[in-house]
Structure formats: structure tokens, C-alpha cells
Design a protein around this motif. Structure first.
Motif, mmCIF file in Angstrom:
data_model
loop_
_atom_site.group_PDB
_atom_site.id
_atom_site.type_symbol
_atom_site.label_atom_id
_atom_site.label_comp_id
_atom_site.label_asym_id
_atom_site.label_seq_id
_atom_site.Cartn_x
_atom_site.Cartn_y
_atom_site.Cartn_z
ATOM 1 N N ALA A 1 79.833 144.608 -17.284
ATOM 2 C CA ALA A 1 78.645 144.522 -16.383
ATOM 3 C C ALA A 1 77.620 145.691 -17.183
ATOM 4 C CB ALA A 1 79.462 145.222 -15.370
ATOM 5 N N ILE A 2 76.084 145.575 -17.056
ATOM 6 C CA ILE A 2 75.484 146.663 -17.890
ATOM 7 C C ILE A 2 74.445 146.876 -16.303
ATOM 8 C CG2 ILE A 2 75.438 145.494 -20.283
ATOM 9 C CD1 ILE A 2 72.456 144.205 -19.725
ATOM 10 N N VAL B 1 72.874 143.478 -11.918
ATOM 11 C CA VAL B 1 72.737 143.460 -10.799
ATOM 12 C C VAL B 1 71.929 144.198 -10.266
ATOM 13 C CG1 VAL B 1 73.186 143.005 -8.187
ATOM 14 C CG2 VAL B 1 75.554 143.205 -10.591
ATOM 15 N N GLY C 1 81.049 151.079 -17.397
ATOM 16 C CA GLY C 1 81.026 151.982 -17.833
ATOM 17 C C GLY C 1 82.121 153.184 -16.958
ATOM 18 N N HIS D 1 81.785 156.955 -15.824
ATOM 19 C CA HIS D 1 81.335 158.406 -16.112
ATOM 20 C C HIS D 1 82.516 159.557 -15.221
ATOM 21 C CE1 HIS D 1 77.369 157.456 -17.025
ATOM 22 N NE2 HIS D 1 77.244 157.033 -16.519
ATOM 23 N N THR E 1 80.618 153.030 -9.342
ATOM 24 C CA THR E 1 80.872 150.927 -9.726
ATOM 25 C C THR E 1 82.160 151.035 -9.760
ATOM 26 O OG1 THR E 1 78.248 151.571 -9.955
ATOM 27 C CG2 THR E 1 79.406 149.016 -10.092
HETATM 28 P P1 AMP Z 1 78.209 154.104 -11.936
HETATM 29 O O1 AMP Z 1 79.110 154.062 -10.995
HETATM 30 O O2 AMP Z 1 76.938 153.860 -10.719
HETATM 31 O O3 AMP Z 1 77.770 155.669 -12.567
HETATM 32 O O4 AMP Z 1 78.118 152.948 -12.946
HETATM 33 C C1 AMP Z 1 79.185 152.169 -13.876
HETATM 34 C C2 AMP Z 1 78.944 151.369 -14.491
HETATM 35 O O5 AMP Z 1 79.074 150.009 -13.777
HETATM 36 C C3 AMP Z 1 77.980 150.808 -15.630
HETATM 37 O O6 AMP Z 1 78.295 151.052 -16.767
HETATM 38 C C4 AMP Z 1 78.221 149.236 -15.941
HETATM 39 O O7 AMP Z 1 78.963 148.673 -16.684
HETATM 40 C C5 AMP Z 1 78.466 149.032 -14.163
HETATM 41 N N1 AMP Z 1 77.595 149.199 -13.161
HETATM 42 C C6 AMP Z 1 76.514 150.076 -12.604
HETATM 43 N N2 AMP Z 1 75.795 149.474 -11.686
HETATM 44 C C7 AMP Z 1 76.049 148.072 -12.392
HETATM 45 C C8 AMP Z 1 74.376 147.343 -12.161
HETATM 46 N N3 AMP Z 1 73.606 147.613 -11.198
HETATM 47 N N4 AMP Z 1 74.019 145.511 -12.312
HETATM 48 C C9 AMP Z 1 75.509 146.059 -13.573
HETATM 49 N N5 AMP Z 1 76.295 146.488 -13.568
HETATM 50 C C10 AMP Z 1 76.472 148.255 -12.684
#
Ligand code: AMP
Length: 146
Positions: A10-11, A40, A113, A115, A127
Motif C-alpha cells: 500500500a503506497i 487509494v 509504512g 510512523h 492507516t
Molecule cells: P499513515 O497512517 O497515513 O501515515 O500511512 C501509513 C501507511 O499506510 C503508508 O505508509 C501506506 O503504506 C499506507 N497508506 C496510507 N494512505 C494510503 C493511501 N491513500 N493509499 C494506500 N496506502 C496508504
């Protein structure tokens, strides 16, 4: 038998994306698994559809943004040698679409990923955490130092 056959990366196009993507490629190679990729679209208004979703939008800028994301997505998928049939760009909420696609495509490992959470992030969640909570398969969170 291989432990993982279908891995979904997922990126989100953030700065750490390249690091997470490289690790996903290594994992897939290690397990001789097929690598899939998903992004997404959660911050671009959905254009008017036959289903009737109408969100006010500055059409030009929304389509421009979509084109930018599309070309970034293709570039990353190309770099990772992911075949076009395993590339997914969908509208919706990331955690829902990632886990929905994982079930649909018989994914056995999702890679995201993750954080370190502090401040507002602690309140809003992440996410990675949501995917872990909703997925029916293994989830690997690649730790990212802020
Ligand atoms: P976040 O919690 O938003 O910092 O995102 C953590 C991880 O969730 C990212 O490194 C991606 O692997 C995945 N991710 C976040 N937003 C998206 C998105 N819109 N589409 C796909 N993967 C996502």
C-alpha cells in the motif's frame, strides 16, 4: 510451500514511500511471491459517476491531481516490475479499500509504512493500525522514523 504467495504493497506517495516499496520488493523476491500494489485516492473528489456521487469540485485541478498521482503510481509500479494486472488505484477510504482488495485478490501479506505516532496522530490513529485491525491476513508494518 511458500509462506506468502501474494503480497500487497500500500503506497501513499509520502517521502518514505520508496523505502517501504524497496522492502516490499525484497520480501516478494524472498518468498517468490507475486507483488501487488494499491494506492487509494482519498483526497481527490470523486468525479460525477452514474451512481450519483456528486461532490463539488474544481474539475481541472482534480483531474490534474489525478494525472499526477497516476503517473507517480505507474513510475513506482514500473520500478518494482509489477505487472499491470496487479496494479490497483481506487477511490475510497484507505483502510477499507486496502483490506477489501486484499480479500478479493487472496492476498496473504499486506505491507504498509508505519510512523511513530505522537500529537494529533495519536488522536486520529493511523492507516497501518486500521489495516491491521480490519485485515484477514498478515500485515507487515515497516517502521519509519520521522
Ligand atoms: P499513515 O497512517 O497515513 O501515515 O500511512 C501509513 C501507511 O499506510 C503508508 O505508509 C501506506 O503504506 C499506507 N497508506 C496510507 N494512505 C494510503 C493511501 N491513500 N493509499 C494506500 N496506502 C496508504
Amino acid at each position: 510451500m511458500n509462506l506468502y504467495r501474494n503480497i500487497l504493497l500500500a503506497i501513499d506517495f509520502s517521502d518514505h514511500g520508496h523505502y517501504v516499496a524497496q522492502k516490499a520488493r525484497q520480501f516478494a523476491d524472498q518468498f517468490s511471491a507475486q507483488l501487488h500494489i494499491i494506492h487509494v485516492l482519498d483526497n481527490i473528489p470523486m468525479p460525477d459517476t452514474p451512481y450519483g456521487t456528486v461532490i463539488p469540485l474544481e474539475e481541472d485541478s482534480a483531474y490534474e491531481l489525478l494525472e499526477i498521482k497516476k503517473s507517480k503510481f505507474i513510475q513506482i509500479a514500473d520500478q518494482l516490475s509489477i505487472t499491470p494486472t496487479r496494479r490497483w488505484m481506487v477511490w475510497g477510504a484507505p483502510q477499507e479499500e486496502i483490506t477489501r482488495l486484499a480479500a478479493q485478490e487472496h492476498i496473504d501479506l499486506i505491507i504498509v509504512g508505519s510512523h511513530e505516532l505522537h500529537g494529533l496522530g495519536l488522536l486520529m490513529g493511523s492507516t497501518a493500525k486500521d489495516v491491521l485491525y480490519h485485515a484477514n491476513c498478515d500485515v507487515l508494518a515497516i517502521h519509519i522514523k520521522d
